[in-house]
Design an enzyme around this catalytic site. Sequence first.
Site, PDB file in Angstrom:
ATOM      1  N   GLY A 277     -15.725  11.255  30.074  1.00 15.03           N
ATOM      2  CA  GLY A 277     -14.382  10.717  29.885  1.00 15.03           C
ATOM      3  C   GLY A 277     -13.386  11.535  30.660  1.00 15.03           C
ATOM      4  O   GLY A 277     -13.656  12.686  31.011  1.00 15.03           O
ATOM      5  N   GLU A 279      -9.065  12.201  30.621  1.00 17.47           N
ATOM      6  CA  GLU A 279      -7.899  11.984  29.767  1.00 17.47           C
ATOM      7  C   GLU A 279      -6.679  11.486  30.519  1.00 17.47           C
ATOM      8  O   GLU A 279      -5.553  11.930  30.244  1.00 17.47           O
ATOM      9  CB  GLU A 279      -7.567  13.294  29.037  1.00 17.47           C
ATOM     10  CG  GLU A 279      -7.091  14.461  29.927  1.00 17.47           C
ATOM     11  CD  GLU A 279      -8.178  15.336  30.510  1.00 17.47           C
ATOM     12  OE1 GLU A 279      -9.313  14.852  30.688  1.00 17.47           O
ATOM     13  OE2 GLU A 279      -7.899  16.508  30.811  1.00 17.47           O
ATOM     14  N   HIS A 303     -12.137  13.170  21.907  1.00 11.59           N
ATOM     15  CA  HIS A 303     -11.881  14.268  22.848  1.00 11.59           C
ATOM     16  C   HIS A 303     -10.744  13.908  23.813  1.00 11.59           C
ATOM     17  O   HIS A 303      -9.781  14.657  23.954  1.00 11.59           O
ATOM     18  CB  HIS A 303     -13.165  14.610  23.612  1.00 11.59           C
ATOM     19  CG  HIS A 303     -12.986  15.717  24.607  1.00 11.59           C
ATOM     20  ND1 HIS A 303     -13.253  17.034  24.311  1.00 11.59           N
ATOM     21  CD2 HIS A 303     -12.539  15.709  25.883  1.00 11.59           C
ATOM     22  CE1 HIS A 303     -12.976  17.784  25.364  1.00 11.59           C
ATOM     23  NE2 HIS A 303     -12.549  17.000  26.343  1.00 11.59           N
ATOM     24  N   GLU A 304     -10.871  12.760  24.451  1.00 10.14           N
ATOM     25  CA  GLU A 304      -9.839  12.389  25.440  1.00 10.14           C
ATOM     26  C   GLU A 304      -8.495  12.147  24.756  1.00 10.14           C
ATOM     27  O   GLU A 304      -7.447  12.492  25.302  1.00 10.14           O
ATOM     28  CB  GLU A 304     -10.288  11.166  26.252  1.00 10.14           C
ATOM     29  CG  GLU A 304     -11.655  11.294  26.948  1.00 10.14           C
ATOM     30  CD  GLU A 304     -11.914  12.612  27.661  1.00 10.14           C
ATOM     31  OE1 GLU A 304     -10.944  13.276  28.086  1.00 10.14           O
ATOM     32  OE2 GLU A 304     -13.089  13.003  27.787  1.00 10.14           O
ATOM     33  N   HIS A 307      -6.671  15.353  24.157  1.00  5.93           N
ATOM     34  CA  HIS A 307      -5.970  15.861  25.343  1.00  5.93           C
ATOM     35  C   HIS A 307      -4.519  15.357  25.406  1.00  5.93           C
ATOM     36  O   HIS A 307      -3.701  15.937  26.115  1.00  5.93           O
ATOM     37  CB  HIS A 307      -6.678  15.404  26.622  1.00  5.93           C
ATOM     38  CG  HIS A 307      -7.787  16.313  27.082  1.00  5.93           C
ATOM     39  ND1 HIS A 307      -7.586  17.639  27.371  1.00  5.93           N
ATOM     40  CD2 HIS A 307      -9.094  16.060  27.341  1.00  5.93           C
ATOM     41  CE1 HIS A 307      -8.732  18.167  27.789  1.00  5.93           C
ATOM     42  NE2 HIS A 307      -9.674  17.238  27.776  1.00  5.93           N
ATOM     43  N   GLU A 326      -9.454  22.696  27.758  1.00  7.87           N
ATOM     44  CA  GLU A 326     -10.696  22.193  27.162  1.00  7.87           C
ATOM     45  C   GLU A 326     -11.089  22.867  25.848  1.00  7.87           C
ATOM     46  O   GLU A 326     -11.660  22.215  24.978  1.00  7.87           O
ATOM     47  CB  GLU A 326     -11.845  22.272  28.178  1.00  7.87           C
ATOM     48  CG  GLU A 326     -11.614  21.416  29.429  1.00  7.87           C
ATOM     49  CD  GLU A 326     -11.427  19.919  29.157  1.00  7.87           C
ATOM     50  OE1 GLU A 326     -11.780  19.440  28.068  1.00  7.87           O
ATOM     51  OE2 GLU A 326     -10.912  19.224  30.058  1.00  7.87           O
ATOM     52  N   ASP A 383     -15.269  22.359  40.990  1.00  2.00           N
ATOM     53  CA  ASP A 383     -16.388  21.469  40.682  1.00  2.00           C
ATOM     54  C   ASP A 383     -17.720  22.225  40.605  1.00  2.00           C
ATOM     55  O   ASP A 383     -18.642  21.806  39.920  1.00  2.00           O
ATOM     56  CB  ASP A 383     -16.513  20.358  41.739  1.00  2.00           C
ATOM     57  CG  ASP A 383     -15.367  19.349  41.635  1.00  2.00           C
ATOM     58  OD1 ASP A 383     -14.759  19.240  40.551  1.00  2.00           O
ATOM     59  OD2 ASP A 383     -15.085  18.674  42.650  1.00  2.00           O
ATOM     60  N   TYR A 391     -15.000  25.081  27.258  1.00  3.41           N
ATOM     61  CA  TYR A 391     -15.014  24.205  26.086  1.00  3.41           C
ATOM     62  C   TYR A 391     -15.455  24.985  24.843  1.00  3.41           C
ATOM     63  O   TYR A 391     -14.755  25.018  23.831  1.00  3.41           O
ATOM     64  CB  TYR A 391     -16.007  23.047  26.287  1.00  3.41           C
ATOM     65  CG  TYR A 391     -15.638  22.046  27.345  1.00  3.41           C
ATOM     66  CD1 TYR A 391     -15.796  22.332  28.703  1.00  3.41           C
ATOM     67  CD2 TYR A 391     -15.161  20.782  27.006  1.00  3.41           C
ATOM     68  CE1 TYR A 391     -15.482  21.409  29.678  1.00  3.41           C
ATOM     69  CE2 TYR A 391     -14.833  19.836  27.980  1.00  3.41           C
ATOM     70  CZ  TYR A 391     -14.998  20.151  29.303  1.00  3.41           C
ATOM     71  OH  TYR A 391     -14.679  19.229  30.267  1.00  3.41           O
TER      72      TYR A 391
END
Length: 611
Positions: A277, A279, A303-304, A307, A326, A383, A391
Amino acid sequence: MAPIDPHSYTDSTHPLTTHISLTFYFDFPSSTIFSSALLTLSAPHSGEFTVDTRSLSITAVLDPTTRTPLPFTLQNPNPILGQSLTITLSNQSQFLIISKTSTSSSALQWLSPPQTFNKSFPFVYTQCQAIHARSIFPCQDTPAARIKYSAKLNVPRFLSAVMAAKHVNRRDPVVGETQGACEDSLWCGDGRIVEEFVMEQPVPTYLFAFAVGELGFREVGPRTRVYSEAVPGVLDAAAREFAGTEDMINVGEGLFGGYEWERFDLLVLPPSFPYGGMENPRMTFLTPTVIKGDATGAQVVAHELAHSWTGNLITNKTNEHFWLNEGFTTYAERRIVEAVQGKERAVLNVGIGWRGLVEEMERFKDNLEFTKLKTNQEGVDPDDVYSQVPYEKGFQFLWRIERQIGRPAFDEFLKKYIATFKFQSIDTDIFIDFLKANVPGIENQIDLKVWTEGTGIPPDAMEPVSEIYTKIVSLANEFKIGRMPNEDEVADWGGQEWELYLENLPKSVEASQVSALDARYRLSESKDYEVKVAFLHLAIASRCSNYYSEVEKTLKEVGRMKYLRPLYTALIQGIGKEEEKIFAKRVFSEACACYHPIAQGVVEAIFAKHM
Ligand code: BES
Ligand code: ZN
């Protein structure tokens, strides 16, 4: 010249952008966006002004009122940062950049009609976090800058567009409105339509997002629609899956304060979407792999949604403080899950997260920097170092503070934190100062330096305790001595229970044990990718080659990096794996056209590291 962010050419002595007005002409046959961007700065500026770009051609830079060209230079590309574009201004607070994207623009995935579900129309969508917005339009691509924007998207009439912004109009194109993006004759050509959007709240550039395709939607709540490619079956399944969204928004508002973004719509993307996902404000982007009728779809939405407060209202100033996004969001997500799905479910998620954290410590054992919360990312591609650490270690830190001061006090603290810093971009020090000021003496009870700057898992982190969690972990331990769980023991297991079980098994086991487990529980055929991929990972690590055709099929049908990363890594990591390496290379060469450019880059980096 002093950069304010290791991932941007934005200069500390330059004013920040406050508004961008965008005009996009989408040319599907050439997979190109012809665009113009009118940037407004917080103050007039004279001399050099630098913005970020990547894989863009810059046609011109103009003074918007006089249309006179402004001098600019485009630096040679840096593999991580892209190319800086330096413009010379003379007491100006606005300038217009005319540019076009290329097929290597890393934020954009263009799908040809055969690559879509309905096979009739093309589709394009963005993924900008962490530093890909600059591959769509030039900007100060740092989350330290918060920008409002408006956008006109000119697309073929048989398609529609959604954005992470307020939709204001769908109408015919008008002569003279292109801001130089393209000729009026093209803009007003046959069969074109303009979709207009505005983002009235200041947001970091990584939250810029759109999708264009043959889209449909279903209403799922008073402020929520779910969009996807117009496939009735997909839309109906998505509407069922996300029916509980409004309840979660209400829980979020109770815990963290009012929802500031007016709408919370969802967009289900094609299977190549590289994340679970994303956000994007007002329009969360989701992988279709979460639609399977169990608790996980709601978990990703939780979760999203979380955010909306932690990440989108309060944003990490640079990616070095990504844990502020996160870690807080993982904590907030689990509080929402606990409220709507119960404590057991939330604890199971904490347990799955704990396993993930322990595994990341192994992954980064030679690069301990990335086991820290606050990391040094000079010369680092975000990345490449994306991991569970921000997280789960972030979650653990906040959970530790909660245990210290008690839930009621921590809830008050969180509410105050959000109210204090909303619509700001902050760093770890600002959070720590706020914590110390609002919880006097906390630094004597918790070693804040060890948590934020230390490597590894701090001694006062905690593995969760619950009956189901402990049972699953002990069953996994028994597998080592040859005992498989029996049908009674797994009767009420869902995907998350199996995931936790598989993740607690030894790294590799006897090939015969893998097959026996699968013969009994058919994990390789699971519709749940978390389970299927965890099982296939075990199969690869155990050199159980009869599952390789299933591995190939999986790598070709989904592009979510959470699945690509472990499968490709397991295939090519280690010695004596020549056949696996050849196999992995072949599968990648056949599958990569279907992956988002970010996923392509990540898999290429895995190959570069291990071959
Ligand atoms: N913001 C992230 C996705 C992301 C992170 C994109 C970094 C690009 C760079 C999003 O909120 C996220 O964490 N997604 C998770 C969902 C999960 C934790 C429920 C994912 O994609 O797996
Ligand atoms: Zn997140």
